[in-house]
Scaffold this motif. Structure first.
Motif, PDB file in Angstrom:
ATOM      1  N   THR A 178     -13.537 -18.217  22.492  1.00  0.00           N
ATOM      2  CA  THR A 178     -12.899 -17.565  23.633  1.00  0.00           C
ATOM      3  C   THR A 178     -11.393 -17.465  23.426  1.00  0.00           C
ATOM      4  O   THR A 178     -10.798 -16.420  23.703  1.00  0.00           O
ATOM      5  N   ALA A 179     -10.771 -18.513  22.921  1.00  0.00           N
ATOM      6  CA  ALA A 179      -9.326 -18.485  22.666  1.00  0.00           C
ATOM      7  C   ALA A 179      -8.978 -17.407  21.644  1.00  0.00           C
ATOM      8  O   ALA A 179      -7.992 -16.684  21.810  1.00  0.00           O
ATOM      9  N   ARG A 180      -9.781 -17.279  20.591  1.00  0.00           N
ATOM     10  CA  ARG A 180      -9.549 -16.252  19.568  1.00  0.00           C
ATOM     11  C   ARG A 180      -9.689 -14.863  20.167  1.00  0.00           C
ATOM     12  O   ARG A 180      -8.879 -13.967  19.927  1.00  0.00           O
ATOM     13  N   GLY A 202      -0.631  -7.198  28.952  1.00  0.00           N
ATOM     14  CA  GLY A 202      -1.406  -8.118  29.787  1.00  0.00           C
ATOM     15  C   GLY A 202      -0.932  -9.533  29.537  1.00  0.00           C
ATOM     16  O   GLY A 202      -0.415  -9.843  28.476  1.00  0.00           O
ATOM     17  N   ASP A 203      -1.103 -10.373  30.525  1.00  0.00           N
ATOM     18  CA  ASP A 203      -0.695 -11.763  30.390  1.00  0.00           C
ATOM     19  C   ASP A 203      -1.819 -12.589  29.787  1.00  0.00           C
ATOM     20  O   ASP A 203      -2.970 -12.446  30.172  1.00  0.00           O
ATOM     21  N   HIS A 204      -1.458 -13.446  28.849  1.00  0.00           N
ATOM     22  CA  HIS A 204      -2.432 -14.374  28.271  1.00  0.00           C
ATOM     23  C   HIS A 204      -2.702 -15.441  29.318  1.00  0.00           C
ATOM     24  O   HIS A 204      -1.790 -16.130  29.752  1.00  0.00           O
ATOM     25  N   PRO A 205      -3.944 -15.545  29.757  1.00  0.00           N
ATOM     26  CA  PRO A 205      -4.236 -16.513  30.816  1.00  0.00           C
ATOM     27  C   PRO A 205      -4.131 -17.951  30.321  1.00  0.00           C
ATOM     28  O   PRO A 205      -4.338 -18.233  29.149  1.00  0.00           O
ATOM     29  N   GLU A 206      -3.824 -18.834  31.248  1.00  0.00           N
ATOM     30  CA  GLU A 206      -3.760 -20.255  30.905  1.00  0.00           C
ATOM     31  C   GLU A 206      -5.140 -20.889  30.901  1.00  0.00           C
ATOM     32  O   GLU A 206      -5.335 -21.961  30.351  1.00  0.00           O
TER      33      GLU A 206
END
Length: 123
Positions: free
Chosen positions: A25-27, A43-47
């Protein structure tokens, strides 16, 4: 798979599967954010979580979602479905590998500038 078989890894403390899912998922998230940015859709990279929120050009997430899906074949969720503050956004799930998304996002980036950068009207 039986219910007992499904819970067996958790009972044993086998976190390898969960770690693999988190890494995948991170990749996918990193690849999606990079591709969106490269194609003019910051777009913002979600935390946390597998979703990226995009501001809709013109502020109408529903109309943008329709236009985006029609051009790219990618389904996005209009942000208004998640509450009033989501109205000017769409939400994308990072469920595909970047290689799958690249040509679809290129279809958006290579579309008419008028279509990419103006408010949308739902037909």
């Amino acid at each position: 798979m039986s219910g007992a078989a499904a819970v067996e890894p958790a009972r044993r403390g086998d976190d390898d599967h969960a770690a693999g899912l988190r890494a995948r998922t991170a990749r996918r998230l990193a690849g999606l954010v990079e591709l969106l940015d490269a194609h003019g859709l910051p777009g913002d990279h979600p935390e946390g979580g597998p979703f990226v929120w995009l501001p809709a050009p013109g502020g109408d997430g529903v109309a943008f979602g329709h236009a985006f899906a029609a051009r790219t074949g990618l389904v996005v969720a209009p942000g208004i479905g998640y509450g009033p503050s989501g109205g000017g956004h769409v939400r994308l799930a990072a469920v595909q590998e970047p290689e799958v998304l690249r040509p679809r996002l290129a279809a958006w980036a290579n579309g008419p500038a008028k279509e990419r950068n103006q408010p949308y009207a739902v037909k």
